[in-house]
Scaffold this motif. Structure first.
Motif, mmCIF file in Angstrom:
data_model
loop_
_atom_site.group_PDB
_atom_site.id
_atom_site.type_symbol
_atom_site.label_atom_id
_atom_site.label_comp_id
_atom_site.label_asym_id
_atom_site.label_seq_id
_atom_site.Cartn_x
_atom_site.Cartn_y
_atom_site.Cartn_z
ATOM 1 N N ASP A 85 -6.057 3.861 -8.108
ATOM 2 C CA ASP A 85 -6.526 2.534 -8.486
ATOM 3 C C ASP A 85 -6.962 1.794 -7.233
ATOM 4 O O ASP A 85 -6.903 2.341 -6.120
ATOM 5 N N TYR A 88 -5.618 -2.307 -1.835
ATOM 6 C CA TYR A 88 -5.584 -3.717 -1.467
ATOM 7 C C TYR A 88 -5.319 -3.978 0.017
ATOM 8 O O TYR A 88 -5.616 -5.058 0.513
ATOM 9 N N LYS A 104 -2.990 -0.710 -5.991
ATOM 10 C CA LYS A 104 -2.627 -1.144 -7.338
ATOM 11 C C LYS A 104 -1.891 -0.046 -8.106
ATOM 12 O O LYS A 104 -1.279 -0.310 -9.145
ATOM 13 N N TRP A 128 2.020 -3.415 -8.130
ATOM 14 C CA TRP A 128 0.973 -3.329 -7.121
ATOM 15 C C TRP A 128 1.503 -3.596 -5.712
ATOM 16 O O TRP A 128 2.325 -4.498 -5.500
ATOM 17 N N TRP A 130 0.529 -5.159 -2.406
ATOM 18 C CA TRP A 130 -0.467 -6.117 -1.927
ATOM 19 C C TRP A 130 -0.722 -6.003 -0.428
ATOM 20 O O TRP A 130 -1.824 -6.254 0.043
#
Length: 284
Positions: A85, A88, A104, A128, A130
């Motif tokens: 996914d 980040y 994520k 997730w 970050w």
């Protein structure tokens, strides 16, 4: 310096597959560059970019994976695939040989920057990831997650060392102090928290922001911390006492990233208002 953009910037349109390792689009539509720009780097929606310590590589992460560029040629030299996914966050090891990425898909992954080899996957977060950060000595990695925790990992083995619990909401940023003794974290609860990196002990909570804290940065000497928030301000704190020293007001949108200059005299802040502001640390 980390640059959180969270917007559709630096886009490319592909006519060939881009989701295979070390496979790149042969033909792209070239958009006119903004005045002063050298090249258009990146793919899709960009979450973060980072230079290697020697400046030889630039890593761009976002919705289409992890792209590695040679800064001498501005050419993409690798596409690191494995996350399932959006990516980040990314951080280089101090020697520049390794990067860690947060996604994520709830995992951190470590990569050899020179070969593109996937070294290990760090699992444990339940939401997730970050933000990620290498310690200054390269031995540990800190990560902040939507599961409201900070986790600390052994960078060599990938072993989970400790979980730092205290935030009352998503942890959106993590950063080590220059000497590696302290981890700073910021989150949805509008606070910055300081932790003992070795023991995991909560040292203090910095209270003053009125909305999410997205980024924080230690001064080069470790004496102060700057934090940026969705309350559109930058705040400066005494790292030893937690005292609020000053509030820097000027942005008209969320402050998503902050960084000190190498000599510690200037703070740079980036915002959703589309501006980057430079602040004199002493005069504001």
């Amino acid at each position: 310096m980390k640059k959180r953009l969270f917007s559709n910037v630096l886009p490319y349109l592909f006519v060939s597959t881009v989701f295979l390792p070390f496979t790149f689009a042969a033909d792209v539509i070239h958009w006119d560059l903004p005045e002063g720009a050298k090249a258009r780097l990146g793919r899709g929606s960009i979450s973060e970019i980072a230079y290697s310590p020697d400046g030889g590589h630039l890593v761009v992460v976002g919705s289409m994976g992890i792209w590695v560029y040679d800064t001498a040629t501005d050419e993409a030299v690798a596409l690191l695939t494995g996350h399932t996914d959006n990516v980040y966050s990314v951080s280089f090891s101090p020697d520049g040989s390794t990067i860690v990425s947060g996604s994520k898909d709830n995992t951190l992954r470590m990569w050899d920057i020179n070969t593109g080899e996937h070294l290990k996957t760090l699992t444990g977060h339940t939401a997730w990831v970050w933000s990620v950060s290498f310690s200054p000595d390269g031995t540990t990695v800190a990560s902040g997650s939507m599961d409201d925790t900070v986790r600390v990992w052994n960078a060599t083995t990938g072993e989970h060392l400790k979980t730092l619990i205290g935030h009352a909401g998503y942890v959106t940023g993590v950063s080590f102090s220059p000497d590696g003794s302290t981890v700073a974290s910021g989150g949805r609860d509008a606070t910055v928290r300081l932790w003992d990196a070795a023991t995991g002990e909560h040292l203090k909570t910095l209270i003053g922001h009125t909305a999410w804290v997205w980024g924080m940065s230690f001064s080069p000497d470790g004496s102060t911390i700057a934090s940026g928030s969705e309350d559109d301000t930058v705040r400066v704190w005494d790292a030893a006492t937690g005292e609020h020293l000053k509030t820097l007001i000027g942005h008209t949108g969320h402050v998503t990233g902050v960084s000190f200059s190498p000599d510690g005299t200037t703070i740079t802040s980036g915002s959703s208002d589309g501006t980057v502001l430079l602040w004199d640390v002493h005069t504001r």
